[in-house]
Design a protein around this motif. Structure first.
Motif, PDB file in Angstrom:
ATOM      1  N   ARG A 469       2.213   6.778   3.390  1.00 12.62           N
ATOM      2  CA  ARG A 469       2.481   7.537   2.167  1.00 12.62           C
ATOM      3  C   ARG A 469       2.454   6.612   0.949  1.00 12.62           C
ATOM      4  O   ARG A 469       1.822   6.927  -0.065  1.00 12.62           O
ATOM      5  N   GLU A 470       3.140   5.466   1.044  1.00 11.57           N
ATOM      6  CA  GLU A 470       3.139   4.520  -0.066  1.00 11.57           C
ATOM      7  C   GLU A 470       1.770   3.867  -0.229  1.00 11.57           C
ATOM      8  O   GLU A 470       1.359   3.541  -1.343  1.00 11.57           O
ATOM      9  N   GLN A 471       1.075   3.680   0.871  1.00 13.43           N
ATOM     10  CA  GLN A 471      -0.278   3.131   0.794  1.00 13.43           C
ATOM     11  C   GLN A 471      -1.181   4.074   0.011  1.00 13.43           C
ATOM     12  O   GLN A 471      -1.954   3.641  -0.862  1.00 13.43           O
ATOM     13  N   ALA A 472      -1.073   5.370   0.282  1.00 13.21           N
ATOM     14  CA  ALA A 472      -1.883   6.350  -0.439  1.00 13.21           C
ATOM     15  C   ALA A 472      -1.542   6.351  -1.922  1.00 13.21           C
ATOM     16  O   ALA A 472      -2.439   6.390  -2.786  1.00 13.21           O
ATOM     17  N   ALA A 473      -0.250   6.295  -2.244  1.00 14.06           N
ATOM     18  CA  ALA A 473       0.160   6.298  -3.651  1.00 14.06           C
ATOM     19  C   ALA A 473      -0.365   5.074  -4.384  1.00 14.06           C
ATOM     20  O   ALA A 473      -0.879   5.171  -5.514  1.00 14.06           O
ATOM     21  N   ALA A 474      -0.258   3.897  -3.755  1.00 15.94           N
ATOM     22  CA  ALA A 474      -0.743   2.670  -4.392  1.00 15.94           C
ATOM     23  C   ALA A 474      -2.257   2.717  -4.592  1.00 15.94           C
ATOM     24  O   ALA A 474      -2.768   2.316  -5.645  1.00 15.94           O
ATOM     25  N   LEU A 475      -2.978   3.207  -3.591  1.00 15.10           N
ATOM     26  CA  LEU A 475      -4.440   3.302  -3.708  1.00 15.10           C
ATOM     27  C   LEU A 475      -4.843   4.267  -4.816  1.00 15.10           C
ATOM     28  O   LEU A 475      -5.793   4.007  -5.567  1.00 15.10           O
ATOM     29  N   LEU A 476      -4.130   5.377  -4.935  1.00 11.23           N
ATOM     30  CA  LEU A 476      -4.429   6.328  -6.003  1.00 11.23           C
ATOM     31  C   LEU A 476      -4.185   5.701  -7.373  1.00 11.23           C
ATOM     32  O   LEU A 476      -5.003   5.864  -8.300  1.00 11.23           O
ATOM     33  N   ASN A 477      -3.078   4.984  -7.524  1.00 12.46           N
ATOM     34  CA  ASN A 477      -2.781   4.349  -8.811  1.00 12.46           C
ATOM     35  C   ASN A 477      -3.807   3.280  -9.156  1.00 12.46           C
ATOM     36  O   ASN A 477      -4.261   3.181 -10.303  1.00 12.46           O
ATOM     37  N   LEU A 478      -4.177   2.463  -8.172  1.00 12.71           N
ATOM     38  CA  LEU A 478      -5.197   1.442  -8.421  1.00 12.71           C
ATOM     39  C   LEU A 478      -6.544   2.070  -8.757  1.00 12.71           C
ATOM     40  O   LEU A 478      -7.253   1.606  -9.662  1.00 12.71           O
TER      41      LEU A 478
END
Length: 702
Positions: A469-478
């Motif tokens: 979940r946090e991986q997806a959020a970080a990838l979206l922000n980047l």
């Protein structure tokens, strides 16, 4: 000693604006070295001798061991010649306190920011260094690069402009850079070394026993850092003679280097609690120390930390930093020695606990820093009341000043926490609060460069801890930051990776946003058919979850993709679906905009009569939404359509109405009335199936 890193002033959360008083210091000695360095600036280089114009800036190197006064000499040179460089002085430190080289891209980005130029977040190192060289090509600046780890760092930042000057500070030679003018430092001459001692103690203590003072200088090998500590130790013990201290240093065989030997005596002379705090200061991020950092590391009270920091500064163990808030810098030459002391005297578990306490305190300060901007929330006001007074900020302005002054230390804390690998929970909390505080005080655009780095750290932790979940959020922000800076292909790859992570986490928000963003990236790349397909996948998920407002918006995105692809039939079908969806959700403004876009596609498709009727309806809905700009745009479109249909008089009336709308002569929500004639009248009494009847224009005479 190493360069002083001076940041912008900050505010003290506790309200104590006492800044540590920096003792008066004067630059001593090095007259010969300064003369040679100044002469080297004007001396002809190899290119000039061969008849060619020098293509790059002159490079002067001040080389010496840490503690030799190399940075002080470089700073004095800069002070003396700065007036020759009207575009200013740029400073950067190329090595972290723990000895880690600073990435060249980060340094180039910070130098661009110092010049007031944008540095694209996440840009490649070569792009940033090229941008820096381009910026310096037309400027006359002096660039001071402190604590360079190698020639590669300096060469990447070297301006392609002979009117600039680069002064580098390093421990050894910069092999590989042509025509470097080195100045290698040894110890101070005896007179200058004795003068340095008398800056700390009564000169009588030197003059009564000059041989002992000279012996002390010899034991310290003339190193300014060692002499500074020796002077501080003598000042703290007025009863001790210079001869006594020299004998103690001679007798101490635990350390071989002069600076380490003096530090060993100073450390042994401190009370146990003070000595423990001193060695734990080696854990301070970026070597930046304030009372909160010191008290958290040592596990003492905030009030107890302040006098100890002042005492360390008086001993020469810390360097005061000009700031409204009490702040100090651990000298770079002392950092590895203090870290070695900490690792020798403290158990690994105690060091880890100290780091955890410091990170926890930083998280709470960031929470307070962000919360003070949300005073309209009763829950937030209540939380602020429950915070200890030392963690509160007086107002949002004070919190913003603190955040800016501590920016470098906060970013360093995040990097160190992630690199540690054993404090991931605290690291995640720290980065979450840091992002929120930066957005609240600086704004997303201004903080984009820092946010890119933080999101990258979040991704590292999420991958290490297997947190999809946090991986997806970080990838979206980047990916969002990549897309915003034109790196669409890179953004597309990250959006796809975010979609995979969101599916693993079974996170409908992440998967929906990722699918929509994949479609937007394909559209930006000109692949409109794929864009429509991905928007359709996101639409199916929204409809399945009953998210009607998002579904209405996605109908519009699908229609826009088909419009770009020239598939007007599909575009019309989806715009009509968007109109119906906005009508069901009751969003009047979105309904009006969807009708406007439907009319545009009808015009593209060669259906002027349908375009006319849809524009008529859109004008009415825009009037209800009090969207003046949309009303004016629709009036202009009506005028253009009527012109093509052979009614120039009516077209002129609509254009006049648009001009009065934009001039503010017609209030929002008021139907436009043309001067000298009745405005085009919208007859909706016979409206059927979402289509209005014809537009009639009548003159005042009729």
């Amino acid at each position: 000693m190493t360069d002083q890193a001076v940041d912008a002033g900050g505010a003290n959360p506790s309200g104590d604006d006492r800044s540590p008083a920096a003792p008066e210091r004067h630059f001593l000695g090095r007259a010969r070295e300064l003369k040679e360095l100044r002469a080297d600036i004007a001396r002809a280089g190899l290119d000039t001798i061969s008849g060619r114009k020098a293509p790059r800036a002159r490079v002067l190197l001040v080389a010496g061991r840490p503690g030799s006064g190399r940075t002080a000499l470089a700073e004095e040179l800069v002070r003396q010649v700065a007036d020759r460089y009207p575009d200013g002085v740029l400073r950067a430190r190329l090595t972290e306190p723990d000895g880690t080289p600073v990435p060249v891209g980060r340094t180039a980005g910070e130098l661009l920011t110092a010049l007031g130029l944008p540095a694209a977040p996440g840009a490649a190192e070569d792009d940033l260094t090229d941008a820096l060289r381009t910026a310096l090509a037309e400027r006359r600046v002096l660039l001071l690069l402190d604590d360079a780890a190698g020639a590669e760092q300096v060469d990447a930042l070297l301006p392609d402009n002979a009117d600039c000057l680069l002064v580098a500070v390093a421990q050894g030679p910069l092999t590989g850079i042509a025509d470097v003018r080195p100045c290698t430092l040894g110890g101070l001459d005896t007179k200058s070394a004795l003068d340095l001692l008398t800056q700390h103690i009564d000169p009588v203590r030197v003059t009564v026993d000059p041989r002992a003072a000279e012996n002390l200088v010899e034991v310290c090998q003339g190193q300014p850092a060692a002499l500074t500590l020796a002077g501080g130790l003598l000042a703290a013990h007025p009863e001790e003679t210079v001869s006594d201290l020299a004998k103690r240093l001679h007798a101490d065989t635990a350390e071989s280097a002069p600076l380490a030997r003096v530090l060993h005596l100073v450390h042994a002379d401190l009370p146990k609690s003070a000595a423990r705090m001193l060695r734990l200061l080696a854990l301070a991020p970026a070597g930046d120390v304030d009372p909160h950092t010191a008290s958290a590391l040592a596990g003492t009270s905030l009030d107890g930390a302040r006098p100890l920091l002042d005492r360390f500064a008086a001993l020469g163990l810390l360097r005061p930093v000009p700031s409204p808030l009490p702040r100090y810098e651990v000298p770079g030459c002392l950092h590895p020695l203090l870290l070695a002391l900490a690792e020798r005297e403290e158990r690994p578990a105690e060091l880890q606990l100290a780091r955890a306490r410091m990170l926890e305190r930083t998280v709470r300060l960031l929470q307070s820093c962000r919360a003070v901007t949300e005073t309209d929330s009763p829950q937030t006001r209540e939380k602020l009341k429950n915070l200890p007074p030392a963690l509160r900020f007086a107002d949002p302005r004070a919190a913003g000043q603190w955040l800016r002054s501590r920016r470098a230390a906060l970013l360093a804390a995040a990097r160190l926490a992630v690199a540690d690998g054993e404090l991931d929970t605290l690291a995640r909390r720290l980065m979450s609060q840091l992002v929120r505080a930066m957005v609240a005080h600086l704004g997303t655009q201004a903080a984009a460069g820092d946010l890119y780095g933080i999101h990258g750290l979040v991704l590292d932790v999420a991958e290490r801890q297997r947190l999809p979940r946090e991986q997806a959020a970080a990838l979206l922000n980047l990916a969002d930051l990549d897309a915003r800076t034109g790196r669409t292909a890179k953004a597309l790859a990250r959006y796809r990776a975010a979609l995979d992570a969101g599916r693993v986490a079974n996170d409908p928000y992440a998967t929906g946003r990722a699918m929509e963003s994949v479609g937007a990236a394909h559209q930006e790349l000109g692949d409109h058919d794929r864009a429509a397909d991905w928007f359709g996948r996101a639409l199916a998920q929204r409809l399945a979850r009953g998210e009607h407002a998002d579904a209405a918006r996605l109908y519009g995105r699908i229609a826009a993709a088909h419009t770009y692809a020239g598939h007007y039939g599909e575009a019309l079908r989806n715009w009509r679906a968007a109109v119906a969806a906005h009508r069901r959700t009751g969003d009047v403004a979105a309904h009006a905009r969807a009708l406007s876009e439907l009319a545009r596609v009808q015009e593209y498709a060669g259906r002027p009569e349908e375009c006319l009727r849809t524009c008529q309806e859109a004008v009415e809905w825009a009037r209800r939404a009090e969207d003046v700009r949309l009303q004016a745009a629709l009036q202009l479109r009506l005028g253009d359509t009527l012109e093509r249909l052979g009614d120039p008089a009516a077209a002129q009336l609509h254009r006049g109405a648009a001009e009065r709308l934009l001039a503010g002569e017609i209030r929002p929500g008021q139907a436009p009335v043309t001067a000298g004639a009745e405005a085009p009248r919208v007859d909706t009494s016979q409206e059927q199936d979402g289509e209005a009847c014809e537009i009639r224009s009548t003159s005042a005479e009729d």
